[in-house]
Design an enzyme around this catalytic site. Structure first.
Site, PDB file in Angstrom:
ATOM      1  CG  HIS A  10      -0.204   0.066   2.522  1.00  0.00           C
ATOM      2  ND1 HIS A  10       0.317   1.235   3.029  1.00  0.00           N
ATOM      3  CD2 HIS A  10       0.095  -0.914   3.403  1.00  0.00           C
ATOM      4  CE1 HIS A  10       0.909   0.979   4.182  1.00  0.00           C
ATOM      5  NE2 HIS A  10       0.792  -0.324   4.434  1.00  0.00           N
ATOM      6  CD  GLU A  84       1.794  -5.476   8.181  1.00  0.00           C
ATOM      7  OE1 GLU A  84       2.038  -6.662   7.847  1.00  0.00           O
ATOM      8  OE2 GLU A  84       2.532  -4.524   7.878  1.00  0.00           O
TER       9      GLU A  84
END
Length: 186
Positions: A10, A84
């Site tokens: 990201h 994550e």
């Protein structure tokens, strides 16, 4: 066309900028991160990608949407297995302020690397099967991508994964890794 898969980290967030460990805390992109995402889309243009997927966290979803917009393609369902790494009590902390002793003492409260591989590798293989013959980009996160990258390489590489970095996945090696780790493969 052969199936192809890339992982993309990201774009930048304010917490990345501050050196703050995000983990699963849902932090949005900042303006630099948005431009990084658009830049990744421009970099991937003309390469035949047909779909952009992402972890369910807002920073990954926003990155995927901006990439897809540049490519004029769709985004798909969230891929929760590529979220994550869970960093427990270290989430939100500025890592430069965490001593080695404190980090070591909290290590057992972090999501183990084996758990990341156990969730991510089968998910990636399922995406290959689900989107056979297509090129798919998947937006994920630094620690998760580092674990996958290092496992595929068979060694811990000395650097992390930068915001907006693209990692080409060797699908044959991914299948071999799944067998080595005795994970479900497609």
């Amino acid at each position: 066309m052969d199936t192809a898969l890339v992982l993309i980290r990201h774009g930048l967030t304010d917490w990345n900028l501050a050196g703050r460990l995000q983990g699963r805390t849902d932090i949005p992109l900042n303006d630099t991160g948005r431009e990084q995402a658009r830049g990744v889309g421009r970099e991937l243009a003309g390469q035949g990608f047909s779909l952009v997927l992402a972890s369910p966290l807002v920073r990954a979803q926003e990155t995927a949407a901006l990439i897809a917009q540049e490519l004029n393609i769709d985004t798909g369902r969230p891929v929760p297995e590529l979220i994550e790494r869970g960093f427990g009590p270290l989430e939100g902390r500025i890592m430069a302020e965490v001593s080695d002793e404190e980090s070591a003492a909290l290590r057992d409260q972090l999501e183990p690397i084996a758990h990341i591989l156990n969730r991510a590798i089968p998910a990636l293989l399922n995406l290959c099967e689900e989107h056979a013959g297509k090129k798919v980009a998947v937006v994920s996160h630094g620690a998760t991508m580092r674990v996958i990258r290092d496992a595929l390489a068979g060694t811990k590489l000395p650097r992390g994964v930068e915001n907006g970095e693209i990692i080409q996945i060797d699908i044959q090696r991914l299948k071999e890794l799944a067998e080595e780790l005795e994970l479900v493969s497609c």
